[in-house]
Scaffold this active site. Sequence first.
Site, PDB file in Angstrom:
ATOM      1  N   ARG A   1      -0.460 -46.987  -7.362  1.00  0.00           N
ATOM      2  CA  ARG A   1      -0.292 -47.918  -6.171  1.00  0.00           C
ATOM      3  C   ARG A   1      -1.017 -49.017  -6.200  1.00  0.00           C
ATOM      4  NH1 ARG A   1      -1.932 -42.692  -4.850  1.00  0.00           N
ATOM      5  NH2 ARG A   1      -0.703 -41.235  -3.374  1.00  0.00           N
TER       6      ARG A   1
ATOM      7  N   CYS B   1       6.891 -38.144  -5.991  1.00  0.00           N
ATOM      8  CA  CYS B   1       5.709 -38.516  -6.101  1.00  0.00           C
ATOM      9  C   CYS B   1       4.840 -38.537  -4.895  1.00  0.00           C
ATOM     10  CB  CYS B   1       5.567 -40.015  -6.798  1.00  0.00           C
ATOM     11  SG  CYS B   1       6.304 -41.093  -5.331  1.00  0.00           S
TER      12      CYS B   1
ATOM     13  N   TYR C   1      11.105 -35.144 -13.175  1.00  0.00           N
ATOM     14  CA  TYR C   1       9.597 -34.799 -13.156  1.00  0.00           C
ATOM     15  C   TYR C   1       9.086 -34.796 -11.723  1.00  0.00           C
ATOM     16  CZ  TYR C   1       9.314 -39.846 -11.807  1.00  0.00           C
ATOM     17  OH  TYR C   1       9.297 -40.985 -11.010  1.00  0.00           O
TER      18      TYR C   1
ATOM     19  N   ARG D   1      -3.642  -1.067  -6.297  1.00  0.00           N
ATOM     20  CA  ARG D   1      -2.911  -2.527  -6.044  1.00  0.00           C
ATOM     21  C   ARG D   1      -3.214  -3.400  -7.435  1.00  0.00           C
ATOM     22  NH1 ARG D   1      -5.963  -4.646  -1.057  1.00  0.00           N
ATOM     23  NH2 ARG D   1      -7.852  -5.144  -2.033  1.00  0.00           N
TER      24      ARG D   1
ATOM     25  N   MET E   1      -6.126  -6.807   8.451  1.00  0.00           N
ATOM     26  CA  MET E   1      -5.530  -5.834   9.437  1.00  0.00           C
ATOM     27  C   MET E   1      -6.465  -4.558   9.166  1.00  0.00           C
ATOM     28  SD  MET E   1      -1.841  -6.556   9.869  1.00  0.00           S
ATOM     29  CE  MET E   1      -1.133  -7.863   8.807  1.00  0.00           C
TER      30      MET E   1
ATOM     31  N   HIS F   1     -16.550  -8.274   1.833  1.00  0.00           N
ATOM     32  CA  HIS F   1     -15.548  -9.198   2.249  1.00  0.00           C
ATOM     33  C   HIS F   1     -15.782 -10.317   1.662  1.00  0.00           C
ATOM     34  CE1 HIS F   1     -14.003 -11.998   5.232  1.00  0.00           C
ATOM     35  NE2 HIS F   1     -12.961 -11.120   5.162  1.00  0.00           N
TER      36      HIS F   1
ATOM     37  N   SER G   1      12.353 -42.257  -7.227  1.00  0.00           N
ATOM     38  CA  SER G   1      11.239 -41.389  -6.921  1.00  0.00           C
ATOM     39  C   SER G   1      11.286 -41.132  -5.609  1.00  0.00           C
ATOM     40  CB  SER G   1       9.700 -42.214  -7.592  1.00  0.00           C
ATOM     41  OG  SER G   1       8.787 -41.317  -7.205  1.00  0.00           O
TER      42      SER G   1
ATOM     43  N   GLY H   1      -8.400  -7.225   4.134  1.00  0.00           N
ATOM     44  CA  GLY H   1      -9.377  -7.096   5.143  1.00  0.00           C
ATOM     45  C   GLY H   1      -8.685  -7.838   6.659  1.00  0.00           C
TER      46      GLY H   1
ATOM     47  N   ARG I   1      -3.341   3.024   8.696  1.00  0.00           N
ATOM     48  CA  ARG I   1      -3.722   1.824   7.573  1.00  0.00           C
ATOM     49  C   ARG I   1      -2.513   0.817   7.688  1.00  0.00           C
ATOM     50  NH1 ARG I   1      -4.850   4.472   2.202  1.00  0.00           N
ATOM     51  NH2 ARG I   1      -6.130   2.815   1.915  1.00  0.00           N
TER      52      ARG I   1
ATOM     53  N   LYS J   1       0.775  -1.178   0.102  1.00  0.00           N
ATOM     54  CA  LYS J   1      -0.223   0.123  -0.123  1.00  0.00           C
ATOM     55  C   LYS J   1       0.927   1.287   0.066  1.00  0.00           C
ATOM     56  CE  LYS J   1      -4.156  -0.661   2.290  1.00  0.00           C
ATOM     57  NZ  LYS J   1      -4.411  -0.661   3.655  1.00  0.00           N
TER      58      LYS J   1
HETATM   59  P1  ADP Z   1      -8.069  -2.257   3.559  1.00  0.00           P
HETATM   60  O1  ADP Z   1      -6.568  -2.626   3.301  1.00  0.00           O
HETATM   61  O2  ADP Z   1      -8.530  -3.621   4.463  1.00  0.00           O
HETATM   62  O3  ADP Z   1      -8.636  -2.031   2.131  1.00  0.00           O
HETATM   63  P2  ADP Z   1      -7.492   0.574   3.831  1.00  0.00           P
HETATM   64  O4  ADP Z   1      -6.285   1.002   4.786  1.00  0.00           O
HETATM   65  O5  ADP Z   1      -7.350   0.395   2.550  1.00  0.00           O
HETATM   66  O6  ADP Z   1      -7.957  -0.965   4.560  1.00  0.00           O
HETATM   67  O7  ADP Z   1      -8.631   1.239   4.478  1.00  0.00           O
HETATM   68  C1  ADP Z   1     -10.064   0.935   4.685  1.00  0.00           C
HETATM   69  C2  ADP Z   1     -11.007   1.841   4.362  1.00  0.00           C
HETATM   70  O8  ADP Z   1     -10.860   3.247   4.654  1.00  0.00           O
HETATM   71  C3  ADP Z   1     -10.862   2.280   2.855  1.00  0.00           C
HETATM   72  O9  ADP Z   1     -12.207   2.084   2.269  1.00  0.00           O
HETATM   73  C4  ADP Z   1     -10.230   3.459   2.675  1.00  0.00           C
HETATM   74  O10 ADP Z   1     -10.770   4.067   1.457  1.00  0.00           O
HETATM   75  C5  ADP Z   1     -10.472   4.204   3.749  1.00  0.00           C
HETATM   76  N1  ADP Z   1      -9.588   5.143   3.982  1.00  0.00           N
HETATM   77  C6  ADP Z   1      -8.250   5.011   4.352  1.00  0.00           C
HETATM   78  N2  ADP Z   1      -7.648   5.880   4.598  1.00  0.00           N
HETATM   79  C7  ADP Z   1      -8.428   6.996   4.311  1.00  0.00           C
HETATM   80  C8  ADP Z   1      -8.294   8.358   4.431  1.00  0.00           C
HETATM   81  N3  ADP Z   1      -6.956   9.148   4.452  1.00  0.00           N
HETATM   82  N4  ADP Z   1      -9.274   9.312   3.971  1.00  0.00           N
HETATM   83  C9  ADP Z   1     -10.318   8.539   3.631  1.00  0.00           C
HETATM   84  N5  ADP Z   1     -10.675   7.393   3.565  1.00  0.00           N
HETATM   85  C10 ADP Z   1      -9.733   6.442   3.930  1.00  0.00           C
HETATM   86 MG    MG Z   2      -7.995  -1.048   0.864  1.00  0.00          MG
END
Ligand code: ADP
Ligand code: MG
Length: 881
Positions: free
Chosen positions: A564, A835, A855, A340, A104, A458, A768, A102, A93, A23
């Site tokens: 076998r 195997c 193989y 990403r 963390m 999710h 093998s 989802g 984040r 990220k």
């Molecule tokens: P995940 O990796 O679980 O997607 P994120 O860190 O991307 O978690 O964030 C979760 C939510 O919070 C996302 O929908 C993101 O757009 C929102 N968010 C994160 N940072 C900001 C920010 N600086 N301003 C507004 N929304 C944010």
């Molecule tokens: Mg995100």
Amino acid sequence: MSHKYVYLFSEGNGSMRELLGGKGANLAEMTVLGMPVPQGFTVSTEACTRYYEDGKKIAPEIEEEIYANLAKMEEINGKKFGDKENPLLVSVRSGARASMPGMMDTILNLGLNDDVVAGMIAKNSDIKFVRFVYDSYRRFIQMFSDVVMGLAKSTFEVIIDEVKEKKGVKNDIDLDADDMKELVKLFKAHYKKEMGEDFPSDPKTQLMESVKAVFRSWDNPRANVYRRMNEIPYSWGTAVNVQPMVFGNLNENSGTGVAFTRDPATGERALFGEYLINAQGEDVVAGIRTPSHISKLAEDMPEVYKQFADIANRLEEHYADMQDMEFTIENGKLYMLQTRNGKRTAAAALKIAVDLVDEGKISEDTAVLRVEPKQLDALLHPQFDAKALKAAKAIGKGLAASPGAACGKVVFTAEDAKAWHENGEKVVLVRLETSPEDIEGMAAAEGILTVRGGMTSHAAVVARGMGTCCVSGCGDIKMNEEAKEFELAGHVIKEGDYISIDGSTGNIYGEAIPTVAASISGDFDRFMKWADARRTLKVRTNADTPRDAAQAVAFGAEGIGLCRTEHMFFEGDRIKAIREMIVAKTPEARKAALDKILPYQQGDFEAMYRVLEGRPMTVRFLDPPLHEFVPQKEEDIVELAGELKISVDELKAVIAGLHEFNPMMGHRGCRLAVTYPEIAEMQTTAVINAALAVNKEHPEYNIVPEIMIPLVGEVKELKFVKDIVTSTADKLIAAAGSDMKYHVGTMIEIPRAALLADEIAKEAEFFSFGTNDLTQMTFGFSRDDAGKFLDAYYENKIYENDPFARLDQNGVGKLIKMAAEGGRKTRPDIKLGICGEHGGDPTSVEFCHNIGLNYVSCSPFRVPIARLAAAQAAIKEKNAK
Ligand code: ADP
Ligand code: MG
Ligand code: MG
């Protein structure tokens, strides 16, 4: 200068993902590209590693560096942390090297406290704005409490429900500014009651506690499960991103959304995604409100849409891959919050890889590297039988969130899904919505059906990642979790009832629909041809029946690496003859029983050779301890004694005689042939005669039988059995007037054999590696018992993976390497393969390629996975040069 742990977005770039996490690196890269990214900083993965090294503490110099960067961020954004006049609010984040969606939790609106709120309201007393401020504040308290302090979010939801009930309204939207203010008060009181202290009001404390919480979350149970499922090393750590907030929930001219540059379910090239007006990030993902399709943004906010579509295009061009983006619109201005490489279904992955080659954006090599081998699994599994599907009538429809066909019994909790699955049931998990705790249950289910949530909920994201069929957002379902039933269009479906769901159409059926096998065609076929052209490792299959062999050949197997023979013994009348052989007291009686088995066994091999049409087959001689063939229950023993015409006591004595304290290390493998040479004689006769017969039918097959002696630990032992094989085979071949060749080799599955491989190779024409046994013998624990303690080993970070699923390259791998070298020293042209279960595990396949095996052999459904993994290993090796 001391080590640098914190980087402004403007100091990083996309190539720094090891340090900044995915990220953080991509936020930096978008900054480099001049895209509108709220400018913050990233605390590196090295700081996370330090945190754990320092006994879960943030070192003072890192803390200082964070504050120094906070000051820079304040200056860049012209706002101040904790300031009443012009406050800076941030999100905190997590972001690991590999994306862990989802897993963390993000904290939004950090920096709010009573003073800041008072200051904000003093400057703008518009009632909508006041509501927005208190709404942001209560969300922050909720998230911070949940993520940092472990005070569950749901305990706050209860308070919201009470306030709504008191007011007589249903939705959060119906709560006004005063209600939100009230919520803040109640939330803080709840916090104080539960935590025994006031909610922290100092923004710097809030920040530092949140950073620590992100670091801690790297080690939470869900993250550990996800990592194990995806083979992400614990040592990587996570980075933390601190970013100024932008507010999609400011007003009706604001909003937030997620979008993909191509359809993540089908791979089709078109902007795909969802957004919500007047909402904050997590609302879209949480699936509480149903979002609008991204194309509608073109009507709602044409300018913003144009800008976003343009950015999306540029990002895809730049990364030359499908992008998954998060954006927020604050008062008409667009901000990019994340990009990403998007998760996608296997079908989409193939289509996108093939399309990008056709569009001239990537090479065939790159395309082959782009598809996760394990993902192919989803394409190899059954689809609904077209006729049965046509005849069935859907009782409802949700979103086609992750393609595939699922048919199974309904369960309502992730725990039940896991438990029923372990009992051999096929289940469909039905939930209001899923959350990260459900991950193991989701993995165990054939399919997932949710009541709430969109295409990016999710459930949808995780299901697509796992290649599991998912239908989400079927709002027509009336759920009764307590009674364990739901109602859909007048049909009441209870726990244990069969349903079928179609992840490609979203259709839901209140009945079981039969499924049919998949085939490799179209993009898939084209893609696999690219892979085959690149790999050097051959891929065989483990198959004991013509049906499995045919399936494997259809999936591209180049022969059988492990047939076998014992599996052939259980069918029909054969088991009787086997039992006769077991109770036989003299070699003559044993021979008489074996004579009954011979025609069956020969017939089996003939059928296999016919299906293989000249592809090679390695036949392994009888391996398991004999007690596996005799009954253990009283009534079965009595019945068998009658059939065998011996007394019950006599039979019981035989069975007692077969008892072993440790059957895994007992009378089995080649030891059976050493004690009962007649068995090896019979099996040799069956293989050789089958090959002679089929060669006669089809001279073009030119079959060269491969006979494999299992569980060898000593060259003399191998020689003993081999002599039986060769004397039997040579006589048969001569008698047939044929010049057919054949090979005798062995399995390397006992550490002693690996250590003495140079000697064993004097007698063995091929090795093998039986990595299942080799793993259990090397570790000294059996795979059937490992389940009892492996969890504790994972928890304590002693082992990160199940060594029976993923080859232990350090230990078992060392033995394999040593044996390969030893074997080649004695016999330079010795053929080497593996195997075990590992033959279909991508990282293990890569290892086999790297040490130069000829193989791998794996179960039929893993053949395409191994083909792709072998191709990727070859390309990686080439690229490394
Ligand atoms: P995940 O990796 O679980 O997607 P994120 O860190 O991307 O978690 O964030 C979760 C939510 O919070 C996302 O929908 C993101 O757009 C929102 N968010 C994160 N940072 C900001 C920010 N600086 N301003 C507004 N929304 C944010
Ligand atoms: Mg995100
Ligand atoms: Mg074995």
